[in-house]
Motif scaffolding. Structure first.
Motif, PDB file in Angstrom:
ATOM      1  N   ALA A 120       0.838  -1.204   0.000  1.00  0.00           N
ATOM      2  CA  ALA A 120       0.000   0.000   0.000  1.00  0.00           C
ATOM      3  C   ALA A 120       0.868   1.247   0.000  1.00  0.00           C
ATOM      4  CB  ALA A 120      -0.929  -0.007   1.209  1.00  0.00           C
ATOM      5  N   VAL A 121       1.973   1.194   0.739  1.00  0.00           N
ATOM      6  CA  VAL A 121       2.898   2.333   0.787  1.00  0.00           C
ATOM      7  C   VAL A 121       3.539   2.544  -0.585  1.00  0.00           C
ATOM      8  CG1 VAL A 121       5.000   3.238   1.841  1.00  0.00           C
ATOM      9  CG2 VAL A 121       3.364   1.964   3.231  1.00  0.00           C
ATOM     10  N   ILE A 122       3.952   1.458  -1.221  1.00  0.00           N
ATOM     11  CA  ILE A 122       4.564   1.550  -2.553  1.00  0.00           C
ATOM     12  C   ILE A 122       3.577   2.137  -3.552  1.00  0.00           C
ATOM     13  CG2 ILE A 122       5.487   0.209  -4.481  1.00  0.00           C
ATOM     14  CD1 ILE A 122       6.564  -1.783  -2.413  1.00  0.00           C
ATOM     15  N   ALA A 123       2.346   1.624  -3.530  1.00  0.00           N
ATOM     16  CA  ALA A 123       1.328   2.079  -4.478  1.00  0.00           C
ATOM     17  C   ALA A 123       0.965   3.543  -4.252  1.00  0.00           C
ATOM     18  CB  ALA A 123       0.087   1.203  -4.368  1.00  0.00           C
ATOM     19  N   ALA A 124       1.084   4.014  -3.013  1.00  0.00           N
ATOM     20  CA  ALA A 124       0.772   5.408  -2.725  1.00  0.00           C
ATOM     21  C   ALA A 124       1.861   6.343  -3.240  1.00  0.00           C
ATOM     22  CB  ALA A 124       0.590   5.605  -1.221  1.00  0.00           C
ATOM     23  N   ARG A 125       3.089   5.832  -3.338  1.00  0.00           N
ATOM     24  CA  ARG A 125       4.217   6.672  -3.752  1.00  0.00           C
ATOM     25  C   ARG A 125       4.475   6.638  -5.247  1.00  0.00           C
ATOM     26  NH1 ARG A 125       8.645   5.053   0.974  1.00  0.00           N
ATOM     27  NH2 ARG A 125       7.616   6.136   2.699  1.00  0.00           N
ATOM     28  N   GLN A 126       4.051   5.591  -5.911  1.00  0.00           N
ATOM     29  CA  GLN A 126       4.359   5.463  -7.336  1.00  0.00           C
ATOM     30  C   GLN A 126       3.326   4.573  -8.006  1.00  0.00           C
ATOM     31  OE1 GLN A 126       8.068   3.201  -6.284  1.00  0.00           O
ATOM     32  NE2 GLN A 126       7.429   1.929  -8.002  1.00  0.00           N
ATOM     33  N   PRO A 127       3.158   4.696  -9.307  1.00  0.00           N
ATOM     34  CA  PRO A 127       2.236   3.806 -10.021  1.00  0.00           C
ATOM     35  C   PRO A 127       2.759   2.374 -10.026  1.00  0.00           C
ATOM     36  CG  PRO A 127       2.776   5.763 -11.328  1.00  0.00           C
ATOM     37  CD  PRO A 127       3.734   5.723 -10.181  1.00  0.00           C
ATOM     38  N   VAL A 128       1.870   1.422  -9.868  1.00  0.00           N
ATOM     39  CA  VAL A 128       2.233   0.008  -9.987  1.00  0.00           C
ATOM     40  C   VAL A 128       1.730  -0.438 -11.348  1.00  0.00           C
ATOM     41  CG1 VAL A 128       2.002  -2.290  -9.011  1.00  0.00           C
ATOM     42  CG2 VAL A 128       2.069  -0.302  -7.496  1.00  0.00           C
ATOM     43  N   ALA A 129       2.618  -0.386 -12.328  1.00  0.00           N
ATOM     44  CA  ALA A 129       2.211  -0.621 -13.718  1.00  0.00           C
ATOM     45  C   ALA A 129       2.723  -1.968 -14.202  1.00  0.00           C
ATOM     46  CB  ALA A 129       2.723   0.500 -14.614  1.00  0.00           C
ATOM     47  N   GLY A 130       2.156  -3.031 -13.679  1.00  0.00           N
ATOM     48  CA  GLY A 130       2.528  -4.374 -14.107  1.00  0.00           C
ATOM     49  C   GLY A 130       1.322  -5.108 -14.643  1.00  0.00           C
ATOM     50  N   GLU A 131       1.556  -6.290 -15.176  1.00  0.00           N
ATOM     51  CA  GLU A 131       0.464  -7.047 -15.797  1.00  0.00           C
ATOM     52  C   GLU A 131      -0.630  -7.385 -14.794  1.00  0.00           C
ATOM     53  OE1 GLU A 131      -0.257 -11.250 -18.204  1.00  0.00           O
ATOM     54  OE2 GLU A 131       1.742 -10.340 -18.160  1.00  0.00           O
ATOM     55  N   ALA A 132      -0.238  -7.792 -13.578  1.00  0.00           N
ATOM     56  CA  ALA A 132      -1.238  -8.159 -12.574  1.00  0.00           C
ATOM     57  C   ALA A 132      -2.102  -6.961 -12.201  1.00  0.00           C
ATOM     58  CB  ALA A 132      -0.558  -8.732 -11.334  1.00  0.00           C
ATOM     59  N   ALA A 133      -1.471  -5.794 -12.028  1.00  0.00           N
ATOM     60  CA  ALA A 133      -2.227  -4.585 -11.686  1.00  0.00           C
ATOM     61  C   ALA A 133      -3.189  -4.224 -12.803  1.00  0.00           C
ATOM     62  CB  ALA A 133      -1.261  -3.425 -11.426  1.00  0.00           C
ATOM     63  N   TYR A 134      -2.729  -4.333 -14.048  1.00  0.00           N
ATOM     64  CA  TYR A 134      -3.589  -3.993 -15.179  1.00  0.00           C
ATOM     65  C   TYR A 134      -4.702  -5.021 -15.368  1.00  0.00           C
ATOM     66  CZ  TYR A 134      -0.540  -0.192 -16.676  1.00  0.00           C
ATOM     67  OH  TYR A 134       0.156   0.987 -16.740  1.00  0.00           O
ATOM     68  N   ARG A 135      -4.448  -6.266 -14.997  1.00  0.00           N
ATOM     69  CA  ARG A 135      -5.500  -7.273 -15.113  1.00  0.00           C
ATOM     70  C   ARG A 135      -6.653  -6.925 -14.172  1.00  0.00           C
ATOM     71  NH1 ARG A 135      -2.634 -11.388 -14.230  1.00  0.00           N
ATOM     72  NH2 ARG A 135      -2.236 -11.932 -16.400  1.00  0.00           N
ATOM     73  N   GLY A 136      -6.317  -6.523 -12.944  1.00  0.00           N
ATOM     74  CA  GLY A 136      -7.352  -6.112 -12.007  1.00  0.00           C
ATOM     75  C   GLY A 136      -8.076  -4.869 -12.490  1.00  0.00           C
ATOM     76  N   ALA A 137      -7.315  -3.910 -13.058  1.00  0.00           N
ATOM     77  CA  ALA A 137      -7.922  -2.687 -13.570  1.00  0.00           C
ATOM     78  C   ALA A 137      -8.878  -2.989 -14.718  1.00  0.00           C
ATOM     79  CB  ALA A 137      -6.832  -1.721 -14.034  1.00  0.00           C
ATOM     80  N   GLU A 138      -8.514  -3.943 -15.567  1.00  0.00           N
ATOM     81  CA  GLU A 138      -9.368  -4.316 -16.694  1.00  0.00           C
ATOM     82  C   GLU A 138     -10.704  -4.869 -16.204  1.00  0.00           C
ATOM     83  OE1 GLU A 138     -10.861  -5.124 -20.464  1.00  0.00           O
ATOM     84  OE2 GLU A 138      -9.197  -3.843 -19.828  1.00  0.00           O
TER      85      GLU A 138
END
Length: 231
Positions: A120-138
């Protein structure tokens, strides 16, 4: 104390051997190897123990060699966060309503961030632009589209949902100290906080998360219905 003479040739041979070993390790190194090594370091020392120097030592290469495979430490952290997001439990397409799908996805994210709070800390500081993140976004964007929310409103809805689950997935921590501060606040200036009291401090519980998520989804549903009626 007796001095021990080390033959120059021995030192030279050792240097050549070490150089060849480093070059060999560098030639075999891949981005996958670097991320695997980073994951191992984090498992042992936590995210605070992940440094480029320590990672280079783990990989058996000079620090600068890492930059052939990763941009910087933020790149590595993003990749590690995406690995965690690969654990998301996504509903099967077409098995639930779009509202239930949103609740399921962000409920899974909530549980995942409770298990891995550093993400959560990482995601708050920078975009998490990986395949898994984009799969959830889709999945989320498809659910919103089915509900009649597309284009920029869908992007806004996604951002709101994501921030909401990030904030409410943080562990309570230091509850006693925060309650003391709350108690000292002037009641005339903080009437609403005074009324809520400990309920406000405990807003990270699962029940409050689900309630808040439900309110947002209900609002999206109302907005989608209003737009449909206006067309």
């Amino acid at each position: 104390m007796a001095l021990v003479r080390v033959p120059y040739m021995y030192i030279h041979v050792q240097y050549v051997y070490m150089s060849r070993t480093a070059r060999s390790g560098a030639s075999e190194l891949t981005r996958q190897h670097v991320i695997d090594a980073a994951a191992g370091l984090v498992a042992e020392r936590g995210y605070a123990g992940l440094t480029m120097r320590a990672l280079a030592q783990r990989c058996g290469v000079p620090t600068m060699t890492l930059y052939r495979h990763v941009r910087d430490k933020q790149d590595i952290l993003g990749a590690l966060a995406d690995r965690v997001l690969a654990e998301l439990q996504l509903p099967e397409p077409g098995t639930v309503t779009w509202q239930e799908e949103l609740a399921a996805v962000f409920g899974s994210v909530h549980d995942l961030l409770l298990k891995h709070p550093d993400v959560a800390v990482i995601a708050a500081r920078q975009p998490v632009a990986g395949e898994a993140a984009y799969r959830g976004a889709e999945v989320v964007l498809d659910a919103l589209r089915r509900g009649g929310i597309e284009g920029e409103p869908a992007a806004s809805a996604f951002a709101t949902l994501f921030v909401q689950q990030q904030l409410l997935s943080s562990a309570p921590g230091s509850l006693g100290r925060r309650h003391e501060v709350l108690e000292r606040l002037p009641r005339d200036d903080f009437d609403n906080l005074s009324r809520l009291g400990a309920v406000f401090l405990l807003r990270s519980t699962d029940r409050h998360f689900q309630d808040g998520l439900g309110l947002i989804i209900s609002g999206l549903e109302t907005k989608a219905r209003t737009r449909a009626e206006g067309q």
